[in-house]
Design a protein around this motif. Structure first.
Motif, PDB file in Angstrom:
ATOM      1  N   TYR A 161      33.132  33.819  28.928  1.00 45.10           N
ATOM      2  CA  TYR A 161      32.411  33.146  29.700  1.00 45.10           C
ATOM      3  C   TYR A 161      31.515  34.452  30.541  1.00 45.10           C
ATOM      4  N   THR A 162      30.208  34.484  30.155  1.00 47.99           N
ATOM      5  CA  THR A 162      29.265  35.235  30.930  1.00 47.99           C
ATOM      6  C   THR A 162      28.011  34.410  31.197  1.00 47.99           C
ATOM      7  N   ILE A 163      27.187  35.084  31.979  1.00 47.63           N
ATOM      8  CA  ILE A 163      25.909  34.350  32.340  1.00 47.63           C
ATOM      9  C   ILE A 163      25.009  34.264  31.274  1.00 47.63           C
TER      10      ILE A 163
ATOM     11  N   ASN B 278      33.959  37.084  35.613  1.00 54.59           N
ATOM     12  CA  ASN B 278      34.462  38.422  36.577  1.00 54.59           C
ATOM     13  C   ASN B 278      33.533  38.427  37.760  1.00 54.59           C
ATOM     14  N   LYS B 279      33.979  39.258  38.745  1.00 50.96           N
ATOM     15  CA  LYS B 279      33.180  39.266  39.950  1.00 50.96           C
ATOM     16  C   LYS B 279      31.808  39.687  39.807  1.00 50.96           C
ATOM     17  N   SER B 280      31.266  40.484  38.766  1.00 46.92           N
ATOM     18  CA  SER B 280      29.975  40.651  39.110  1.00 46.92           C
ATOM     19  C   SER B 280      29.049  39.462  38.640  1.00 46.92           C
ATOM     20  N   GLN B 281      29.502  38.239  38.201  1.00 40.56           N
ATOM     21  CA  GLN B 281      28.553  37.035  38.149  1.00 40.56           C
ATOM     22  C   GLN B 281      28.388  36.636  39.636  1.00 40.56           C
TER      23      GLN B 281
ATOM     24  N   VAL C 198      35.181  38.786  44.492  1.00 40.10           N
ATOM     25  CA  VAL C 198      36.723  39.221  44.338  1.00 40.10           C
ATOM     26  C   VAL C 198      37.007  39.514  42.934  1.00 40.10           C
ATOM     27  N   GLU C 199      37.735  40.278  42.452  1.00 42.10           N
ATOM     28  CA  GLU C 199      38.486  40.109  41.083  1.00 42.10           C
ATOM     29  C   GLU C 199      39.945  39.770  41.303  1.00 42.10           C
ATOM     30  N   TYR C 200      40.363  39.013  40.391  1.00 39.49           N
ATOM     31  CA  TYR C 200      41.692  38.295  40.431  1.00 39.49           C
ATOM     32  C   TYR C 200      42.123  38.191  38.961  1.00 39.49           C
ATOM     33  N   ARG C 201      43.523  38.348  38.780  1.00 37.93           N
ATOM     34  CA  ARG C 201      44.169  38.053  37.436  1.00 37.93           C
ATOM     35  C   ARG C 201      43.958  36.907  37.003  1.00 37.93           C
TER      36      ARG C 201
END
Length: 302
Positions: free
Chosen positions: A28-30, A99-102, A120-123
């Motif tokens: 899942y990426t932009i 990921n948070k960069s999105q 926020v990054e989360y597991r």
């Protein structure tokens, strides 16, 4: 070759993160979402990250350590004497990817409107199953409160905003405000389900991977992880920003009925004729920001 093939089938596109020592799902990426959605919506464009010189951007701030594993957040805020409400940004990706960069575009855009934002990054499920992500994000909120002055944050005014599975997490975090240090005062849920088992819900394998089993095996966990289970008189005001796909707002009508019973402010904004991940793309990005800021301005009296 067969082992590699099966890994791809199970996890999608993956890579090994040498820093965290975990397999990371990159399905899942932009860009991948754009490639898929432009087939139906050929006019869309990826929303650009507009940098405002007044906004400070700090990346890879460690807010939590698990053994040798650090969890990070990115901050977007204006340096000033004024304390601003905070917005905790939770990315989507089916609890297993993303990921948070999105959330960078949203973070920058909302920071220009006077909000201190934190992606926020989360597991994720390949690393840790429910409730790890919930606990991570709550600890990020605690970190933000403890460092409120550094980031120009009014610790009494914190909102959580999530997209897709991040919206589900945002709603769950907001409806389980049991600890004052990790509490939030507003929720923005963008196409995140409110109930895993519901007539409108279509959750299956991906939810099972995160929750640790299918509904038949662990029905109590599927119920516990649903925000609809916890909504009560202590739930903060909530904004639902939805596509017109019913599966992504499963449980919303039921939740609104309970919110209205307790006179808790709520809004529904629908983005018609748009893909599920509308927040990534023009022509809907600016509308998404406007809806979010207008709601928060009302709740936080800005």
């Amino acid at each position: 070759m067969k082992k590699v093939y099966y890994l791809i089938l199970i996890f999608g596109l993956c890579f090994y993160d040498v820093n965290s020592q975990n397999l990371v799902d990159t399905s899942y990426t932009i860009q991948s979402t754009f490639a898929k959605d432009r087939k139906k919506f050929p006019f869309i464009q990826i929303a650009k990250v507009y940098k405002d010189k007044r906004v400070v951007e700090e990346q890879e701030i460690v807010y939590k350590e698990i053994d040798s594993r650090g969890l990070h957040l990115d901050a977007f805020y204006k340096k000033s004497k004024k304390l601003n409400p905070a917005v905790v940004l939770v990315h989507g990706g089916g609890w297993k990817s993303g990921n948070k960069s999105q959330m960078e575009s949203l973070g920058n855009a909302m920071a220009t409107k006077g909000y201190s934002c934190f992606a926020v990054e989360y597991r994720l499920s390949p690393e840790a199953q429910y409730p790890a992500a919930v606990l991570d994000i709550k600890e990020a909120i605690q970190f933000i409160r403890m460092n409120a002055l550094k980031y120009n944050v009014d610790g009494t005014k914190i909102a959580v905003l999530g997209c897709s599975s991040g919206g589900q997490l945002a709603a769950l975090i907001g409806t389980t405000n049991s600890t004052s240090t990790s509490s939030v005062q507003a929720i923005i849920d963008m196409d995140g389900i409110l109930a895993f088992k519901h007539p409108e819900s279509q959750e299956g394998k991906v939810a099972s991977l995160w929750l640790g089993g299918d509904y038949e095996s662990i029905p109590e966990i599927w119920k516990e992880a649903s925000a609809l289970t916890h909504v009560d008189q202590n739930t903060p005001p909530i904004l639902f920003i939805n596509s017109d796909m019913p599966r992504f707002h499963a449980g919303r009508t039921d939740m609104i009925e309970i919110l209205n019973k307790y006179n808790i402010y709520n809004e529904v904004k629908t983005i018609p004729n748009a893909p599920h991940s509308f927040w990534f793309f023009d022509p809907w990005f600016a509308t998404t920001v406007d809806y979010s800021v207008q709601f928060l301005n009302r709740i936080f009296n800005k």
